[in-house]
Motif scaffolding. Structure first.
Motif, PDB file in Angstrom:
ATOM      1  N   GLU A 125       5.332  -3.412  -1.758  1.00 31.91           N
ATOM      2  CA  GLU A 125       4.268  -2.832  -0.940  1.00 31.91           C
ATOM      3  C   GLU A 125       3.186  -2.226  -1.827  1.00 31.91           C
ATOM      4  N   ILE A 126       1.943  -2.554  -1.484  1.00 31.22           N
ATOM      5  CA  ILE A 126       0.790  -2.006  -2.193  1.00 31.22           C
ATOM      6  C   ILE A 126       0.049  -1.100  -1.223  1.00 31.22           C
ATOM      7  N   ARG A 127      -0.051   0.188  -1.572  1.00 30.06           N
ATOM      8  CA  ARG A 127      -0.646   1.161  -0.659  1.00 30.06           C
ATOM      9  C   ARG A 127      -2.033   1.632  -1.087  1.00 30.06           C
ATOM     10  N   SER A 128      -2.417   1.376  -2.314  1.00 29.56           N
ATOM     11  CA  SER A 128      -3.722   1.854  -2.764  1.00 29.56           C
ATOM     12  C   SER A 128      -4.247   0.940  -3.860  1.00 29.56           C
ATOM     13  N   LEU A 129      -5.604   0.771  -3.888  1.00 33.87           N
ATOM     14  CA  LEU A 129      -6.271  -0.100  -4.851  1.00 33.87           C
ATOM     15  C   LEU A 129      -7.453   0.649  -5.472  1.00 33.87           C
ATOM     16  N   ALA A 130      -7.728   0.346  -6.745  1.00 37.15           N
ATOM     17  CA  ALA A 130      -8.899   0.910  -7.436  1.00 37.15           C
ATOM     18  C   ALA A 130      -9.325  -0.057  -8.520  1.00 37.15           C
ATOM     19  N   GLN A 131     -10.618  -0.083  -8.782  1.00 35.58           N
ATOM     20  CA  GLN A 131     -11.167  -0.889  -9.873  1.00 35.58           C
ATOM     21  C   GLN A 131     -11.825   0.033 -10.880  1.00 35.58           C
ATOM     22  N   ASP A 132     -11.447  -0.104 -12.173  1.00 37.39           N
ATOM     23  CA  ASP A 132     -12.013   0.778 -13.192  1.00 37.39           C
ATOM     24  C   ASP A 132     -13.297   0.187 -13.761  1.00 37.39           C
ATOM     25  N   ARG A 133     -13.872   0.902 -14.719  1.00 30.16           N
ATOM     26  CA  ARG A 133     -15.155   0.501 -15.278  1.00 30.16           C
ATOM     27  C   ARG A 133     -15.058  -0.781 -16.082  1.00 30.16           C
ATOM     28  N   ASP A 134     -13.883  -1.092 -16.614  1.00 25.10           N
ATOM     29  CA  ASP A 134     -13.695  -2.325 -17.378  1.00 25.10           C
ATOM     30  C   ASP A 134     -13.462  -3.535 -16.492  1.00 25.10           C
ATOM     31  N   GLY A 135     -13.341  -3.317 -15.179  1.00 26.78           N
ATOM     32  CA  GLY A 135     -13.138  -4.407 -14.241  1.00 26.78           C
ATOM     33  C   GLY A 135     -11.699  -4.621 -13.821  1.00 26.78           C
ATOM     34  N   TYR A 136     -10.739  -3.936 -14.448  1.00 28.64           N
ATOM     35  CA  TYR A 136      -9.344  -4.107 -14.072  1.00 28.64           C
ATOM     36  C   TYR A 136      -9.108  -3.602 -12.649  1.00 28.64           C
ATOM     37  N   LEU A 137      -8.194  -4.271 -11.950  1.00 30.09           N
ATOM     38  CA  LEU A 137      -7.740  -3.830 -10.641  1.00 30.09           C
ATOM     39  C   LEU A 137      -6.419  -3.097 -10.826  1.00 30.09           C
ATOM     40  N   TRP A 138      -6.337  -1.881 -10.275  1.00 27.72           N
ATOM     41  CA  TRP A 138      -5.129  -1.056 -10.382  1.00 27.72           C
ATOM     42  C   TRP A 138      -4.472  -0.955  -9.010  1.00 27.72           C
ATOM     43  N   LEU A 139      -3.184  -1.203  -8.982  1.00 29.66           N
ATOM     44  CA  LEU A 139      -2.426  -1.250  -7.734  1.00 29.66           C
ATOM     45  C   LEU A 139      -1.374  -0.159  -7.746  1.00 29.66           C
ATOM     46  N   ALA A 140      -1.343   0.656  -6.679  1.00 26.06           N
ATOM     47  CA  ALA A 140      -0.255   1.609  -6.475  1.00 26.06           C
ATOM     48  C   ALA A 140       0.794   0.909  -5.625  1.00 26.06           C
ATOM     49  N   SER A 141       1.949   0.582  -6.222  1.00 32.30           N
ATOM     50  CA  SER A 141       2.907  -0.307  -5.567  1.00 32.30           C
ATOM     51  C   SER A 141       4.322   0.217  -5.705  1.00 32.30           C
ATOM     52  N   ASP A 142       5.240  -0.532  -5.102  1.00 30.78           N
ATOM     53  CA  ASP A 142       6.663  -0.192  -5.233  1.00 30.78           C
ATOM     54  C   ASP A 142       7.145  -0.327  -6.667  1.00 30.78           C
ATOM     55  N   SER A 143       6.463  -1.143  -7.472  1.00 33.47           N
ATOM     56  CA  SER A 143       6.845  -1.327  -8.873  1.00 33.47           C
ATOM     57  C   SER A 143       6.165  -0.320  -9.794  1.00 33.47           C
ATOM     58  N   GLY A 144       5.493   0.657  -9.212  1.00 39.61           N
ATOM     59  CA  GLY A 144       4.774   1.640 -10.008  1.00 39.61           C
ATOM     60  C   GLY A 144       3.308   1.265 -10.111  1.00 39.61           C
ATOM     61  N   LEU A 145       2.638   1.783 -11.115  1.00 38.27           N
ATOM     62  CA  LEU A 145       1.241   1.454 -11.334  1.00 38.27           C
ATOM     63  C   LEU A 145       1.160   0.080 -11.992  1.00 38.27           C
ATOM     64  N   VAL A 146       0.391  -0.828 -11.381  1.00 36.65           N
ATOM     65  CA  VAL A 146       0.266  -2.198 -11.855  1.00 36.65           C
ATOM     66  C   VAL A 146      -1.206  -2.457 -12.175  1.00 36.65           C
ATOM     67  N   ARG A 147      -1.443  -3.083 -13.321  1.00 33.59           N
ATOM     68  CA  ARG A 147      -2.795  -3.479 -13.698  1.00 33.59           C
ATOM     69  C   ARG A 147      -2.923  -4.992 -13.560  1.00 33.59           C
ATOM     70  N   PHE A 148      -4.051  -5.448 -13.007  1.00 28.44           N
ATOM     71  CA  PHE A 148      -4.278  -6.872 -12.775  1.00 28.44           C
ATOM     72  C   PHE A 148      -5.644  -7.229 -13.316  1.00 28.44           C
ATOM     73  N   ASP A 149      -5.702  -8.279 -14.157  1.00 30.74           N
ATOM     74  CA  ASP A 149      -6.978  -8.703 -14.745  1.00 30.74           C
ATOM     75  C   ASP A 149      -7.545  -9.953 -14.087  1.00 30.74           C
ATOM     76  N   GLY A 150      -6.935 -10.379 -12.980  1.00 30.31           N
ATOM     77  CA  GLY A 150      -7.347 -11.601 -12.313  1.00 30.31           C
ATOM     78  C   GLY A 150      -6.434 -12.764 -12.595  1.00 30.31           C
ATOM     79  N   PHE A 151      -5.598 -12.616 -13.648  1.00 35.23           N
ATOM     80  CA  PHE A 151      -4.672 -13.672 -14.043  1.00 35.23           C
ATOM     81  C   PHE A 151      -3.237 -13.158 -14.186  1.00 35.23           C
ATOM     82  N   HIS A 152      -3.090 -11.969 -14.762  1.00 33.40           N
ATOM     83  CA  HIS A 152      -1.769 -11.464 -15.094  1.00 33.40           C
ATOM     84  C   HIS A 152      -1.591 -10.034 -14.595  1.00 33.40           C
ATOM     85  N   PHE A 153      -0.346  -9.739 -14.207  1.00 31.65           N
ATOM     86  CA  PHE A 153       0.042  -8.392 -13.804  1.00 31.65           C
ATOM     87  C   PHE A 153       0.773  -7.717 -14.965  1.00 31.65           C
ATOM     88  N   ALA A 154       0.630  -6.395 -15.050  1.00 33.15           N
ATOM     89  CA  ALA A 154       1.296  -5.647 -16.117  1.00 33.15           C
ATOM     90  C   ALA A 154       1.676  -4.271 -15.599  1.00 33.15           C
TER      91      ALA A 154
END
Length: 981
Positions: free
Chosen positions: A48-77
C-alpha cells in the motif's frame, strides 16, 4: 463570496441533475493518457502506498508498506537512500512531504518519529518515542510551520518547538491538513472537516453530515474541496450533498490543466473536467483496472513536473502520462491523406473518404464520412482544390462532396499519386498508363519522361521551382524542369534505394528522398545518402517533413520519428565520422507507427502540427511541444557511493580513508515520463580507466584496491537520442594514503637513499684515491730510485768519459773519437732515463686522455727533430686503463725508434676506433731495417720491437711491424673493444 465563486457554485449546482446520470452510466475512459502500473520491482514489493512526493532532483518518493521507497522512473530502491551515520528504518510509513527548502520529511509508525533528510543525509529525528500510532500526513504552512496529523491529533513545529494542537471532539484521527491562501487551516479528521482561524486557532466543524473527511485540495480560484466516505467529494463551503460524484473519496488533486482528479475506494480513478468552467457541463472520465490501474482502491495522487499523474493504491503505483500526439484510430485503413486550405484534413481509406475537422495534437476533433468509395490518392492544389482518385477515376471535392471528373483521354482507374504544377496542370501516376498530364480536362501520356524505364512510376511531386519529380519502382528518380530537360538519378548518382517512399522539398529548397536505403539529399547533380547506424533505424524512410524551427522529421516505417537539426544532418552527410545527434519519438508518445503509402501529400498543417499516416490511421503531433520536452538532455546522476560498506554522499567531493578496498558507485537517470527502460550508460574513472566502460547493465561501477590518489568519476547516458549526450555527471574523490604511502615518507626515503649513495660514493672515492695515491707513490718511488741510482751512475759515467776524452787530447784521434761517442751515447741514455722518470711522475693519461697523451708524447719526442702528425678515425670510445697504458707505451716506443734510429724526416701516427677494435698505426719515412742487420744498435732496436709485441699481447691484442731497408717502418697494433650497446 465573490462573483467567480458564486458562478462556479451555480454552474455545478445547476448541472448536477444532467450530469449525474451520465456519470453513473458509462464514464468515458482516459484514452488520451498512457497508463503504466507497478506492484514492485528490484526485489521490492510496494504494497500500500499512502503518500507521494517529488523532490528537486526529480525522484519520486513513496510512503509504503515497504518503508520509504525512491523511484527514478525505472528502478525502485529502499536501501542506500541516505548517507552518514544515521540510516532510515525499513518500517511502514504513511507520510512523506517535500518542504520548500528542499528537505524531505518522512513519518514512521511504531514510535519511530519523523525523519528530516537534507542533501541526502538524515539531519534530525523528531517526536521519536512520542507517537505510538500512525503519522498520516505532513504539511508545510506559508510561514514554514510544519503540521503533522496522526492517529490521535495534530502537532505543530514552529520556531524549533513542537506543540500539540487540541481539536474538538473525542480524539479524532487526522487524515489531512491544508492551509489555504487566506491562512485558514483546514483539518480532515474521522469526525469530519474542521476549519480554524489563522494558524488554527478556534476550530469549528464545517459539515455535520460529512462523515470521515479524508483529503483537502484548493483549486485555482481559491476554493477548498474535500473528500469523504459519504458523498465522494464536494466544495468545502457548499451546502448539501454532491450528486455529481458519489463514492468513497480518498484524495483530491487539481492539476495544471484545470482538471480535478479524485481517487476512490472501489471505483478507480476519476477525472472531472470543466468543473469550474463556464458554458460547458462538467465531464467525468474514469480509469479502472480494465484500463490499466493496478487496483481500484486508491489513495494519494500527485502531478509531477512533467504533467504525469501518479496514483498510489493498496497494491502499488500507477502513472498516467498524457499523450503528446493525437491518433485517430477509428476511421479504418488510411491509404492517403491531404490537408485542405480551410484546415480540414481529408483521409482516404479502403472504405471511403473521411473529413477530419478540429483535430489538433491534443484533440481528436470530429470526423465525417464523405464517400464510401475506396480512395487511392489525394492531393490539394495551391488554390485549395482537393482531388481524390478512386477505382471509378479522378474526383474533385466540392462543397464537402466527392464529384467525378470527366476526362478526355484514357480511363484512369488506378491512380497512385497526384501532383499539381503551374497553370492548373495535374500530374498523375496511373498503374495502367504511367505518367499522365491533365490540362483543362484532357489527359495525355507523357512518354518522354518514362522512356527507357521498364518499371512504372509510383510517386510524383512538384517542387517550388515547378520541377516535376517522379519516382519509379526499382529506385530510379527522374526530374523534368520547366525547359523540358530531363535528369535521371540512381545508384550512379548516389541514390542507392531500391524502393522510394518519399520526396520532399524543405524550406531551404533542398530536395530529400526517403527509401529503404535511408535518406538522401540532392547536391548539385548527385545525391548524398545517409544510412543510419542504429539497428532500430534500419528501416525504410516512409516520410520526410520539416517544421517551423527548420528541424527535419524523418518517419521510419513501423518504428517512429526522429527529429534532427538541418545543419547536423548536413554535416553528417558531408562527414561520415560526424556523430549525428537526433531525438527519437515512438509509440511511447502516443504516436502510431508510420506507414509506407504513396497516395497522399500531407505534411504540416496551418497550426504547425505535423500529419502523417500510421498503422493506427492518422497521427497528429505538435513539434513545439515535443521539442520542448526533448530539449533537455538525458542527465545521469551519481546516486551514492559505498566504500567498504560505508555510504557517502555524491553531492560533494569525498576523501576516502586509507586502504579502501571496495568502492561501489551507484548511478541512474531520473525520467518519470519514459515509456521504457532503454537507457544506455557508460563511465570512466579518470586516473584509472583508459577508456569508457559500458555500464548499461546493473547501474553500478565497482572498483577494488584502488591506489591512493585523486580520481574523477565521469558518467554519460543516452536515452531517446541514441547518441551519447554531452551532459555528464561527475564526482571527484581521493583515497588518502597510508603513512608509508605519503609523499613525505617517499621524500624521506629518497633523502636516505641519496645520503647512502653519497656515503658509498665518498667511501669509493676515498678508496680509489687511496689506490691512486699508492700507485702514484710507487711510481714516484721508482722514479726516485732510478734517479738516485741509474741516472746518477750514468751521469757519473758521462763525467768520467768526458774527463777521459779531455785527458786523451794528446792520444790518437781514434781513441778520443770513441770516448766522445761513448759519452754521447751515455747522454742519450741519461735523457731516456729522465724521460722515463718524467713519465712515472706525470700521469699524462689521466690528465689528457689517450688521444691527448699520444699527441703530447709525439710532439715532445719529435720537437725540433722530425715532423709529426696525428689523425683519428671513427668515434673515440673509452678503453680500459690497461689498454690505454699499453697503447701509449707502444706509440712512445715507435716514435722514439723513428727519431733515434731511422733518420726519418716525418712520423705519422693514426689511431682508429671501429665497432670492436682499437687500432694504432705509426709510420715513418726513415731508412728502415731488415732481420739480417747486426750490431749493437740493431740489438737495441730489436729489444724495443719485442717490447711492443709483448705489451700488445698483454692487453689481448697483437702488434705487427713491417719494414725494409730504405722503405721506413710501419707499426700496427690492434686491441679488442667491448661492442657498443
Amino acid at each position: 463570496m465573490n462573483l467567480r465563486a458564486l458562478g462556479l457554485l451555480t454552474a455545478v449546482t445547476c448541472l448536477i441533475p444532467a450530469v449525474s446520470s451520465a456519470a453513473r452510466d458509462v464514464p468515458e475512459n482516459l484514452s488520451d493518457y498512457r497508463i503504466t502500473s507497478w506492484t514492485g520491482g528490484d526485489g521490492i514489493t510496494l504494497g500500500e502506498i499512502r503518500s507521494l512526493a517529488q523532490d528537486r532532483d526529480g525522484y519520486l518518493w513513496l510512503a509504503s508498506d515497504s518503508g520509504l521507497v525512491r523511484f527514478d522512473g525505472f528502478h525502485f530502491a529502499t536501501a542506500d537512500l541516505v548517507s552518514g551515520e544515521r540510516t532510515l528504518p525499513l518500517a511502514l510509513t504513511r507520510a512523506v512531504h517535500l518542504a520548500r527548502d528542499g528537505s524531505l520529511w518522512v513519518g514512521y509508525s511504531g514510535r519511530r518519529g519523523i525523519y528530516r533528510i537534507v542533501g541526502g543525509e538524515v539531519r534530525q529525528v523528531y517526536l521519536e518515542g512520542q507517537i505510538a500510532g500512525f503519522i498520516n500526513v505532513i504539511r508545510e504552512g506559508h510561514d514554514g510551520t510544519i503540521w503533522v496529523g496522526y492517529d490521535e491529533g495534530l502537532y505543530r513545529f514552529r520556531n524549533g518547538r513542537w506543540e500539540r494542537i487540541p481539536l474538538p471532539g473525542p480524539g479524532p484521527i487526522v487524515r489531512d491538513v491544508h492551509e489555504d491562501r487566506a491562512g485558514t487551516l483546514w483539518v480532515a479528521t474521522t469526525n469530519g472537516l474542521y476549519r480554524g482561524g489563522v494558524l488554527g486557532h478556534g476550530f469549528e466543524m464545517v459539515h455535520q453530515d460529512s462523515g470521515r473527511a479524508v483529503s483537502i485540495s484548493e483549486d485555482a480560484f481559491g476554493h477548498v474541496w474535500t473528500t469523504d466516505d459519504r458523498v465522494g467529494f464536494r466544495r468545502a463551503d457548499a451546502a448539501g450533498r454532491n450528486r455529481l460524484f458519489e463514492a468513497r473519496g480518498m484524495d483530491l488533486l487539481h492539476d495544471s490543466r484545470g482538471n480535478l482528479w479524485v481517487t476512490t475506494v472501489g471505483q478507480g480513478l476519476w477525472q472531472v473536467r470543466n468543473i469550474g468552467g463556464r458554458g460547458a457541463a462538467p465531464a467525468v472520465r474514469r480509469a479502472t483496472v480494465e484500463t490499466g490501474l493496478v487496483n481500484e482502491e486508491n489513495s494519494d495522487i500527485l502531478e509531477d513536473r512533467d504533467g504525469n499523474i501518479w496514483v498510489g493504491s493498496i497494491q502499488g503505483l500507477t502513472r498516467l502520462t498524457p499523450h503528446k500526439a493525437t491518433s485517430i484510430v477509428d476511421i479504418g485503413v488510411v491509404r492517403a491523406l491531404t490537408l485542405g486550405a480551410d484546415g480540414t484534413a481529408w483521409a482516404g481509406t479502403t472504405t471511403g473518404l473521411i473529413a477530419l475537422t478540429g483535430v489538433t495534437a491534443h484533440s481528436r476533433g470530429t470526423s465525417r464520412v464523405v464517400s464510401t468509395a475506396p480512395v487511392r490518392a489525394l492531393h490539394t492544389t495551391a488554390d485549395g482544390t482537393v482531388w481524390a482518385s478512386t477505382d471509378a477515376g479522378l474526383h474533385e471535392v466540392v462543397g464537402g462532396r466527392l464529384l467525378p471528373v470527366t476526362l478526355v483521354g484514357p480511363p484512369l482507374r488506378r491512380i497512385t499519386a497526384i501532383a499539381s504544377g503551374r497553370g492548373g496542370v495535374l500530374w498523375v501516376c496511373d498503374e495502367a498508363y504511367g505518367l499522365m498530364r491533365i490540362v483543362d480536362g484532357h489527359a495525355e501520356r507523357v512518354t518522354a519522361v518514362t522512356d527507357g524505364i521498364a518499371t512504372r512510376p509510383i510517386l510524383t511531386r512538384v517542387d517550388a521551382a515547378g520541377r516535376l519529380w517522379i519516382a519509379f519502382r526499382g529506385g530510379i528518380v527522374r526530374m523534368l524542369d520547366q525547359d523540358g530537360q530531363i535528369a535521371q538519378y540512381g545508384p550512379e548518382t548516389g541514390l542507392t534505394h531500391t524502393i522510394i517512399y518519399a520526396i520532399h522539398q524543405d524550406r531551404w529548397g533542398d530536395i530529400w528522398v526517403g527509401g529503404n536505403g535511408g535518406v538522401s539529399r540532392l547536391r548539385g547533380n548527385r545525391f548524398q545518402t545517409l544510412s543510419f547506424r542504429a539497428e532500430v533505424l534500419n528501416r525504410p524512410v516512409a516520410a520526410i517533413m520539416d517544421d517551423d524551427a527548420g528541424d527535419l522529421w524523418i518517419a521510419f516505417a513501423f518504428f517512429g520519428f526522429i527529429r534532427v537539426g538541418h545543419e547536423d544532418l548536413s554535416r553528417a552527410m558531408n562527414d561520415a565520422s560526424y556523430p549525428l545527434r537526433y531525438t527519437v519519438y515512438n509509440t511511447g508518445y502516443g504516436i502510431g507507427y508510420p506507414d509506407t503509402s504513396y497516395g497522399g501529400d500531407a505534411g504540416q498543417g496551418r497550426n504547425g502540427a505535423l500529419w502523417f499516416l500510421s498503422s493506427r490511421g492518422v497521427t497528429v503531433i505538435d513539434p513545439r511541444e515535443l521539442r520542448m520536452q526533448g530539449a533537455a538532455p538525458v542527465r545521469p546522476r551519481v546516486e551514492g557511493i559505498t566504500a567498504d560498506d560505508r555510504r557517502y554522499s555524491a553531492t560533494a567531493a569525498a576523501a576516502l580513508p586509507p586502504r579502501t578496498n571496495r568502492l561501489r558507485i551507484d548511478y541512474a537517470v531520473v525520467n518519470l515520463s519514459s515509456s521504457s527502460g532503454r537507457i544506455r550508460f557508460r563511465y570512466r574513472l579518470d586516473g584509472f580507466d583508459t577508456d569508457w566502460v559500458d555500464g548499461t547493465g546493473p547501474r553500478q561501477a565497482s572498483y577494488t584496491n584502488l591506489p591512493p590518489g585523486s580520481y574523477r568519476f565521469r558518467l554519460q547516458a543516452s536515452g531517446n537520442t541514441l547518441t551519447w549526450n554531452e551532459a555528464e555527471a561527475n564526482w571527484s574523490f581521493s583515497i588518502r594514503p597510508m603513512f608509508y604511502q605519503t609523499r613525505w615518507l617517499y621524500s624521506l626515503c629518497a633523502l636516505a637513499l641519496g645520503l647512502c649513495a653519497m656515503g658509498a660514493w665518498q667511501l669509493r672515492l676515498r678508496q680509489v684515491r687511496k689506490e691512486l695515491a699508492a700507485v702514484f707513490g710507487e711510481r714516484i718511488r721508482l722514479g726516485r730510485e732510478i734517479h738516485d741510482t741509474l741516472l746518477q751512475s750514468l751521469v757519473g759515467l758521462a763525467l768520467q768519459l768526458d774527463s777521459a776524452a779531455h785527458d786523451a787530447r794528446d792520444t790518437s784521434s781514434r781513441t778520443r773519437t770513441q770516448l766522445l761517442g761513448m759519452r754521447k751515447q751515455v747522454e742519450d741514455y741519461i735523457r731516456e732515463v729522465r724521460q722515463s722518470i718524467w713519465d712515472l711522475r706525470s700521469p699524462t693519461l689521466d690528465r689528457y686522455g689517450l688521444i691527448g697523451a699520444l699527441r703530447a708524447t709525439g710532439e715532445r719526442l719529435t720537437v725540433g727533430k722530425v715532423r709529426f702528425g696525428l689523425s683519428v678515425t671513427g668515434t673515440p670510445r673509452p678503453c680500459s686503463p690497461k689498454v690505454e697504458a699499453h697503447v701509449l707505451r707502444i706509440g712512445h716506443e715507435a716514435i722514439m725508434n723513428a727519431v733515434r734510429h731511422a733518420e726519418a724526416r716525418q712520423v705519422q701516427m693514426e689511431i682508429g676506433f671501429d665497432e670492436d677494435v682499437l687500432r694504432l698505426r705509426v709510420v715513418d719515412d726513415g731508412r728502415g731495417f731488415n732481420a739480417d742487420d747486426v750490431g749493437v744498435p740493431s740489438m737495441a732496436r730489436h729489444y724495443g720491437l719485442a717490447s711492443m709485441k709483448e705489451r700488445a699481447a698483454d692487453a689481448g691484442g697483437q702488434c705487427t711491424i713491417e719494414s725494409a731497408s730504405g722503405r721506413g717502418v710501419e707499426v700496427l697494433a690492434e686491441f679488442p673493444l667491448a661492442p657498443t650497446a
